[in-house]
Every structure is written in C-alpha cells, then in structure tokens.
Motif scaffolding. Structure first.
Motif, PDB file in Angstrom:
ATOM      1  N   GLU A  41      -7.666 -13.485  -1.881  1.00  0.00           N
ATOM      2  CA  GLU A  41      -8.455 -13.268  -0.662  1.00  0.00           C
ATOM      3  C   GLU A  41      -7.542 -13.075   0.539  1.00  0.00           C
ATOM      4  OE1 GLU A  41     -11.000 -16.703  -0.587  1.00  0.00           O
ATOM      5  OE2 GLU A  41     -12.458 -15.792  -1.963  1.00  0.00           O
ATOM      6  N   ASN A  42      -6.478 -13.876   0.608  1.00  0.00           N
ATOM      7  CA  ASN A  42      -5.520 -13.740   1.703  1.00  0.00           C
ATOM      8  C   ASN A  42      -4.755 -12.430   1.601  1.00  0.00           C
ATOM      9  OD1 ASN A  42      -4.932 -16.231   3.667  1.00  0.00           O
ATOM     10  ND2 ASN A  42      -5.873 -16.948   1.767  1.00  0.00           N
ATOM     11  N   LEU A  43      -4.344 -12.048   0.406  1.00  0.00           N
ATOM     12  CA  LEU A  43      -3.642 -10.776   0.221  1.00  0.00           C
ATOM     13  C   LEU A  43      -4.527  -9.613   0.639  1.00  0.00           C
ATOM     14  CD1 LEU A  43      -1.892 -11.394  -3.220  1.00  0.00           C
ATOM     15  CD2 LEU A  43      -0.862 -11.520  -0.933  1.00  0.00           C
ATOM     16  N   ASP A  44      -5.798  -9.648   0.238  1.00  0.00           N
ATOM     17  CA  ASP A  44      -6.735  -8.587   0.607  1.00  0.00           C
ATOM     18  C   ASP A  44      -6.961  -8.539   2.115  1.00  0.00           C
ATOM     19  OD1 ASP A  44      -6.946  -7.972  -2.078  1.00  0.00           O
ATOM     20  OD2 ASP A  44      -8.916  -8.912  -2.332  1.00  0.00           O
ATOM     21  N   SER A  45      -7.076  -9.696   2.731  1.00  0.00           N
ATOM     22  CA  SER A  45      -7.276  -9.752   4.181  1.00  0.00           C
ATOM     23  C   SER A  45      -6.071  -9.170   4.921  1.00  0.00           C
ATOM     24  CB  SER A  45      -7.512 -11.203   4.616  1.00  0.00           C
ATOM     25  OG  SER A  45      -7.563 -11.301   6.019  1.00  0.00           O
ATOM     26  N   LEU A  46      -4.874  -9.539   4.492  1.00  0.00           N
ATOM     27  CA  LEU A  46      -3.665  -9.005   5.132  1.00  0.00           C
ATOM     28  C   LEU A  46      -3.559  -7.493   4.946  1.00  0.00           C
ATOM     29  CD1 LEU A  46      -1.184 -11.850   4.195  1.00  0.00           C
ATOM     30  CD2 LEU A  46      -1.973 -11.256   6.499  1.00  0.00           C
ATOM     31  N   GLN A  47      -3.919  -7.011   3.757  1.00  0.00           N
ATOM     32  CA  GLN A  47      -3.888  -5.567   3.524  1.00  0.00           C
ATOM     33  C   GLN A  47      -4.873  -4.855   4.438  1.00  0.00           C
ATOM     34  OE1 GLN A  47      -4.415  -4.267  -0.542  1.00  0.00           O
ATOM     35  NE2 GLN A  47      -4.717  -2.145   0.068  1.00  0.00           N
ATOM     36  N   SER A  48      -6.069  -5.395   4.557  1.00  0.00           N
ATOM     37  CA  SER A  48      -7.079  -4.786   5.417  1.00  0.00           C
ATOM     38  C   SER A  48      -6.620  -4.762   6.870  1.00  0.00           C
ATOM     39  CB  SER A  48      -8.394  -5.569   5.291  1.00  0.00           C
ATOM     40  OG  SER A  48      -9.350  -5.070   6.177  1.00  0.00           O
ATOM     41  N   ARG A  49      -6.032  -5.857   7.331  1.00  0.00           N
ATOM     42  CA  ARG A  49      -5.535  -5.901   8.704  1.00  0.00           C
ATOM     43  C   ARG A  49      -4.426  -4.875   8.911  1.00  0.00           C
ATOM     44  NH1 ARG A  49      -4.294 -12.042   9.382  1.00  0.00           N
ATOM     45  NH2 ARG A  49      -3.311 -11.326  11.300  1.00  0.00           N
ATOM     46  N   ALA A  50      -3.540  -4.764   7.934  1.00  0.00           N
ATOM     47  CA  ALA A  50      -2.452  -3.781   8.035  1.00  0.00           C
ATOM     48  C   ALA A  50      -3.008  -2.365   8.073  1.00  0.00           C
ATOM     49  CB  ALA A  50      -1.482  -3.948   6.866  1.00  0.00           C
ATOM     50  N   GLU A  51      -3.992  -2.085   7.225  1.00  0.00           N
ATOM     51  CA  GLU A  51      -4.607  -0.752   7.220  1.00  0.00           C
ATOM     52  C   GLU A  51      -5.286  -0.451   8.553  1.00  0.00           C
ATOM     53  OE1 GLU A  51      -7.062  -1.155   3.738  1.00  0.00           O
ATOM     54  OE2 GLU A  51      -5.464  -0.429   2.403  1.00  0.00           O
ATOM     55  N   ASN A  52      -5.973  -1.427   9.110  1.00  0.00           N
ATOM     56  CA  ASN A  52      -6.642  -1.223  10.402  1.00  0.00           C
ATOM     57  C   ASN A  52      -5.634  -0.963  11.524  1.00  0.00           C
ATOM     58  OD1 ASN A  52      -9.211  -1.509   9.329  1.00  0.00           O
ATOM     59  ND2 ASN A  52      -9.287  -3.697   9.725  1.00  0.00           N
ATOM     60  N   ILE A  53      -4.528  -1.679  11.512  1.00  0.00           N
ATOM     61  CA  ILE A  53      -3.490  -1.456  12.524  1.00  0.00           C
ATOM     62  C   ILE A  53      -2.897  -0.064  12.371  1.00  0.00           C
ATOM     63  CG2 ILE A  53      -1.154  -2.135  13.216  1.00  0.00           C
ATOM     64  CD1 ILE A  53      -2.083  -5.065  12.626  1.00  0.00           C
ATOM     65  N   LEU A  54      -2.636   0.350  11.136  1.00  0.00           N
ATOM     66  CA  LEU A  54      -2.077   1.686  10.916  1.00  0.00           C
ATOM     67  C   LEU A  54      -3.080   2.782  11.286  1.00  0.00           C
ATOM     68  CD1 LEU A  54      -0.020   1.209   7.638  1.00  0.00           C
ATOM     69  CD2 LEU A  54       0.811   1.378   9.997  1.00  0.00           C
ATOM     70  N   GLN A  55      -4.363   2.539  11.083  1.00  0.00           N
ATOM     71  CA  GLN A  55      -5.376   3.510  11.496  1.00  0.00           C
ATOM     72  C   GLN A  55      -5.396   3.633  13.012  1.00  0.00           C
ATOM     73  OE1 GLN A  55      -7.363   5.616   9.519  1.00  0.00           O
ATOM     74  NE2 GLN A  55      -7.591   6.544  11.533  1.00  0.00           N
TER      75      GLN A  55
END
Length: 115
Positions: free
Chosen positions: A75-89
């Motif tokens: 869950e933490n790995l997925d959350s960090l990935q989502s946050r990273a994707e949102n920042i890159l977007q």
C-alpha cells in the motif's frame, strides 16, 4: 531531536505497529519536544532518515507506523508511486504549457516517467 533508534523504540514500545495504530507527526514531535507548531518538519526529517537507514515506516493520512505486513508495504509502495506520477504529470503540464506559449524559447528538459 530524537535519534532514529529513539524513534523506533518509541514506535515499538507504544504499539505503533501496523496502519491501524498510526501516530501523527505532531504527536511524535510533541513527545520528543521538537514541535515547531506547524508541519513538524524536523520530525518528518527524522522519519525520512530512518527510512533511508532501512527502517520500515509507513504512512497514510492518519499518521506514521511501523510496517507490519506485506499488504501495508505494498500500500505504501503504491501510494509513493502514485504521488511520484502525479508530481511528474504536474511537471509535464508546466513544461508543455511553457513550450506552447513560448515557441522561440522552449525548455530542453526531458520528460520523465515512473517505471
């Protein structure tokens, strides 16, 4: 400011293990006497340092906790990935908007993606 060892000992001793037993950065900072009355930057820095030194500290909207299960880790790995994707977007949008408005003065930065 607490050491990483003091932080981990406090989390274990007070059963902040697992996502249902989270504690806020404010409460941690107050316990260690480092509250700045704001976003508890110093406390969050200790937590980041602990993670960088191989401690498994998870987080969600209700606070921080020692990760106790594979599900919590993922869950933490997925959350960090989502946050990273949102920042890159957001970065991508800024660059594209600049380039669309400044045809003779384009950014040469490369677009980035999470893999």
């Amino acid at each position: 400011m607490p050491t990483i060892q003091q932080l981990i000992q406090y989390l274990r001793a007070n059963n902040h293990i697992g996502s249902t037993n989270a504690i806020t950065a404010t409460d941690l900072a107050n316990h260690f006497g480092i509250s700045d009355g704001g976003v508890e930057v110093e406390m969050r820095n200790v937590i980041r340092d602990a993670i960088a030194q191989n401690e498994l500290i998870g987080s969600h909207s209700r606070g921080f906790y020692l990760i106790g299960t594979l599900t919590e880790l993922e869950e933490n790995l997925d959350s960090l990935q989502s946050r990273a994707e949102n920042i890159l977007q957001r970065r991508r949008n800024m660059m594209n908007n600049w380039n669309a408005q400044n045809l003779s003065n384009q950014s040469s930065r490369t677009d980035l993606f999470v893999q």
